[in-house]
Design a protein around this motif. Structure first.
Motif: not given
Length: 159
Positions: A30, A104-109, A112, A134-136, A138
């Motif tokens: 990142c 919100q970012k980065p995508k973490l999935a 996992r 993980f969640t954002t 919105e």
């Protein structure tokens, strides 16, 4: 089993340039990272607070003060090991832990399973006792604006 304990933890750190982003002990590629006295691993910090809370031992700031130079840049996974080595944890078994990273970012999935494995290995727990989600928000609030990352954690232990 006569003594069952539940703990919950929460932590937040500001995102800044020129720092590594480390979550659950895993380096996430990142352009920014989390600001803190240690490595600022918000997820491990929340997990440590949940563990300490389950046994009414306070919070990580009481054990690892942020004004103590000994913890400057510390690896939070190593601090987790120190928490679990406290004499008060003797005889307790962790039934499960559940960590939620709010970003919100980065995508973490994609990270996992590495995160689950890192926690399980560090703590000596079976991986099926470790949940990482993980969640954002919105795009609402400081996490939604990309100003920081938060994490919550819950644990259940017993003896």
């Amino acid at each position: 089993m006569t003594d069952v304990r539940i703990g919950q933890g929460f932590d937040v750190h500001r995102l800044v340039p020129e720092r590594k982003l480390i979550l659950c002990g895993v380096d996430i590629p990142c352009e920014y990272g989390l600001l803190g006295h240690s490595d600022a691993d918000v997820a491990i910090h929340a997990l440590m607070d949940a563990l300490l809370g389950a046994l009414a031992l306070g919070d990580i700031g009481m054990i690892f003060p942020d004004n103590d130079p000994a913890y400057a840049g510390a690896d939070s996974v190593e601090l987790l090991k120190k928490v679990l080595a406290l004499p008060e944890f003797a005889g307790y078994r962790v039934f499960n832990c559940d960590v939620t990273v709010i970003a919100q970012k980065p995508k973490l999935a994609p990270y996992r399973e590495a995160m689950r494995r890192r926690i399980a290995d560090a703590a000596g727990w079976d991986i099926d006792r470790v949940s990482v989600k993980f969640t954002t928000t919105e795009k609402l609030g400081f996490t939604g604006r990309g100003e920081g990352i938060a994490a919550t954690a819950a644990v259940m232990l017993g003896k």
